[in-house]
Design a protein around this motif. Structure first.
Motif, PDB file in Angstrom:
ATOM      1  N   TYR A  38       0.763  -1.288   0.002  1.00 42.99           N
ATOM      2  CA  TYR A  38       0.028  -0.019   0.027  1.00 42.99           C
ATOM      3  C   TYR A  38       0.830   1.202  -0.122  1.00 42.99           C
ATOM      4  CZ  TYR A  38      -3.542   3.636   1.495  1.00 42.99           C
ATOM      5  OH  TYR A  38      -4.161   4.490   1.549  1.00 42.99           O
ATOM      6  N   ILE A  39       0.650   2.091  -1.009  1.00 44.79           N
ATOM      7  CA  ILE A  39       1.704   3.375  -1.043  1.00 44.79           C
ATOM      8  C   ILE A  39       0.451   4.415  -0.302  1.00 44.79           C
ATOM      9  CG2 ILE A  39       2.446   5.036  -2.463  1.00 44.79           C
ATOM     10  CD1 ILE A  39       2.677   2.811  -4.641  1.00 44.79           C
ATOM     11  N   GLU A  40       0.885   5.002   0.639  1.00 38.50           N
ATOM     12  CA  GLU A  40       0.292   6.160   1.521  1.00 38.50           C
ATOM     13  C   GLU A  40       0.162   7.457   0.443  1.00 38.50           C
ATOM     14  OE1 GLU A  40       1.793   6.882   5.355  1.00 38.50           O
ATOM     15  OE2 GLU A  40       0.078   8.376   5.887  1.00 38.50           O
ATOM     16  N   PRO A  41      -1.258   7.715   0.172  1.00 40.02           N
ATOM     17  CA  PRO A  41      -1.139   9.132  -0.787  1.00 40.02           C
ATOM     18  C   PRO A  41      -0.701  10.178   0.036  1.00 40.02           C
ATOM     19  CG  PRO A  41      -3.252   8.328  -0.144  1.00 40.02           C
ATOM     20  CD  PRO A  41      -2.352   7.249   0.741  1.00 40.02           C
ATOM     21  N   ARG A  42      -0.036  11.160  -0.778  1.00 38.05           N
ATOM     22  CA  ARG A  42       0.423  12.350  -0.389  1.00 38.05           C
ATOM     23  C   ARG A  42      -0.502  13.410   0.349  1.00 38.05           C
ATOM     24  NH1 ARG A  42       0.376  13.989  -6.080  1.00 38.05           N
ATOM     25  NH2 ARG A  42      -1.293  15.573  -6.323  1.00 38.05           N
ATOM     26  N   TRP A  43      -1.815  12.981   0.432  1.00 39.31           N
ATOM     27  CA  TRP A  43      -2.918  13.593   0.803  1.00 39.31           C
ATOM     28  C   TRP A  43      -3.200  13.010   2.274  1.00 39.31           C
ATOM     29  CZ3 TRP A  43      -6.848  10.111   1.200  1.00 39.31           C
ATOM     30  CH2 TRP A  43      -6.843   9.418   0.324  1.00 39.31           C
ATOM     31  N   SER A  44      -2.464  12.209   2.486  1.00 45.37           N
ATOM     32  CA  SER A  44      -2.966  11.323   3.934  1.00 45.37           C
ATOM     33  C   SER A  44      -2.517  12.234   5.031  1.00 45.37           C
ATOM     34  CB  SER A  44      -1.967  10.143   3.882  1.00 45.37           C
ATOM     35  OG  SER A  44      -1.911   9.355   5.258  1.00 45.37           O
ATOM     36  N   GLY A  45      -3.488  11.980   6.200  1.00 47.54           N
ATOM     37  CA  GLY A  45      -2.865  12.600   7.408  1.00 47.54           C
ATOM     38  C   GLY A  45      -3.929  12.323   8.380  1.00 47.54           C
ATOM     39  N   LYS A  46      -3.448  12.495   9.651  1.00 49.42           N
ATOM     40  CA  LYS A  46      -4.143  12.401  10.887  1.00 49.42           C
ATOM     41  C   LYS A  46      -5.611  12.911  10.841  1.00 49.42           C
ATOM     42  CE  LYS A  46      -0.754  11.171  14.206  1.00 49.42           C
ATOM     43  NZ  LYS A  46      -0.255  11.244  15.550  1.00 49.42           N
ATOM     44  N   PRO A  47      -6.625  12.489  11.204  1.00 52.48           N
ATOM     45  CA  PRO A  47      -8.013  13.181  11.401  1.00 52.48           C
ATOM     46  C   PRO A  47      -7.823  14.410  12.206  1.00 52.48           C
ATOM     47  CG  PRO A  47      -8.399  10.929  12.046  1.00 52.48           C
ATOM     48  CD  PRO A  47      -6.767  10.982  11.966  1.00 52.48           C
ATOM     49  N   THR A  48      -8.582  15.379  11.900  1.00 48.30           N
ATOM     50  CA  THR A  48      -8.692  16.525  12.664  1.00 48.30           C
ATOM     51  C   THR A  48      -9.846  16.707  13.678  1.00 48.30           C
ATOM     52  OG1 THR A  48     -10.013  17.710  10.844  1.00 48.30           O
ATOM     53  CG2 THR A  48      -7.517  18.141  10.738  1.00 48.30           C
ATOM     54  N   SER A  49     -10.657  15.734  13.615  1.00 51.15           N
ATOM     55  CA  SER A  49     -11.702  15.625  14.482  1.00 51.15           C
ATOM     56  C   SER A  49     -11.674  14.192  15.019  1.00 51.15           C
ATOM     57  CB  SER A  49     -12.989  16.365  14.065  1.00 51.15           C
ATOM     58  OG  SER A  49     -13.699  15.642  12.969  1.00 51.15           O
ATOM     59  N   PRO A  50     -12.163  13.998  16.236  1.00 50.13           N
ATOM     60  CA  PRO A  50     -12.189  12.757  16.932  1.00 50.13           C
ATOM     61  C   PRO A  50     -13.525  11.799  16.103  1.00 50.13           C
ATOM     62  CG  PRO A  50     -13.242  14.112  18.294  1.00 50.13           C
ATOM     63  CD  PRO A  50     -12.661  15.026  17.191  1.00 50.13           C
ATOM     64  N   HIS A  51     -12.719  10.788  15.457  1.00 50.84           N
ATOM     65  CA  HIS A  51     -13.815   9.679  14.889  1.00 50.84           C
ATOM     66  C   HIS A  51     -13.417   8.408  15.357  1.00 50.84           C
ATOM     67  CE1 HIS A  51     -14.524  12.740  11.826  1.00 50.84           C
ATOM     68  NE2 HIS A  51     -15.506  12.206  11.644  1.00 50.84           N
ATOM     69  N   SER A  52     -14.129   7.323  15.406  1.00 50.79           N
ATOM     70  CA  SER A  52     -14.105   5.981  15.986  1.00 50.79           C
ATOM     71  C   SER A  52     -15.050   5.056  14.956  1.00 50.79           C
ATOM     72  CB  SER A  52     -14.502   5.791  17.350  1.00 50.79           C
ATOM     73  OG  SER A  52     -15.821   6.075  17.411  1.00 50.79           O
ATOM     74  N   LEU A  53     -14.701   3.566  14.989  1.00 46.26           N
ATOM     75  CA  LEU A  53     -15.351   2.915  14.372  1.00 46.26           C
ATOM     76  C   LEU A  53     -16.035   2.016  15.663  1.00 46.26           C
ATOM     77  CD1 LEU A  53     -12.912   1.366  11.782  1.00 46.26           C
ATOM     78  CD2 LEU A  53     -14.952   2.731  11.295  1.00 46.26           C
TER      79      LEU A  53
END
Length: 175
Positions: A38-53
């Motif tokens: 898997y190639i992490e895309p350049r637009w990848s980043g940590k979420p800016t608001s808290p999310h969960s599954l």
């Protein structure tokens, strides 16, 4: 010979060893596993608001997975995956849940990646099947492998034939 003693066996001629198929231990399987392709895309980043599954099995919530610490999470059968699953229809590396923290109006292709949507690239979460044998489902629709699909709050992800499904939620922090 004494009562209860094990009789000594006579030395025999060497025989061929029978090969038996052994089940790999989880640590062996992880050591022998291929690298994640898997190639992490350049637009990848940590979420800016808290999310969960929210993990649901047989109609009951069985777990909640925090998504705030990493830009993407790997689902699969290997114990090294972020979200490890035991179901036999799950591939060793099955699916990625990828975060895009910032919106862009660029749709369609992004380097090696395809977006399946009529909408532009929005900030949020995207599911990406790694070419699994038994597929990844967004709601009840099987997604195309190696393509990003936008996952909205309240939508569910299911992998292969597993009865578990994962619902994307916004985590509320109460002060």
């Amino acid at each position: 010979e004494e009562a209860g003693a094990v009789p000594k066996s006579e030395p025999s001629e060497p025989t061929e060893k029978k090969r038996s198929r052994q089940t790999a231990l989880p640590s062996q399987e992880a050591a022998e596993a291929p690298e994640l392709s898997y190639i992490e895309p350049r637009w990848s980043g940590k979420p800016t608001s808290p999310h969960s599954l929210t993990v649901v099995k047989n109609g009951a919530v069985v777990d909640e997975i925090d998504l705030s610490e990493k830009p993407y999470h790997v689902f699969g059968r290997l114990p090294t995956c972020d979200i490890a699953m035991d179901h036999p229809s799950i591939s060793r590396f099955h699916t990625i849940l990828q975060c895009r923290p910032v919106s862009s109006d660029k749709g369609g292709k992004d380097e090696n990646h395809t977006l399946f949507s009529t909408e532009p690239w929005e900030a949020g979460f995207y599911v990406y099947d790694l070419g699994s044998t038994h597929g990844t489902f967004l709601n009840k629709t099987r997604i195309q492998p190696r393509s990003y699909y936008r996952v909205r709050v309240g939508q569910m992800i299911r992998l292969g034939g597993s009865s578990r499904f994962y619902v994307l939620e916004v985590r509320h922090t109460w002060s």
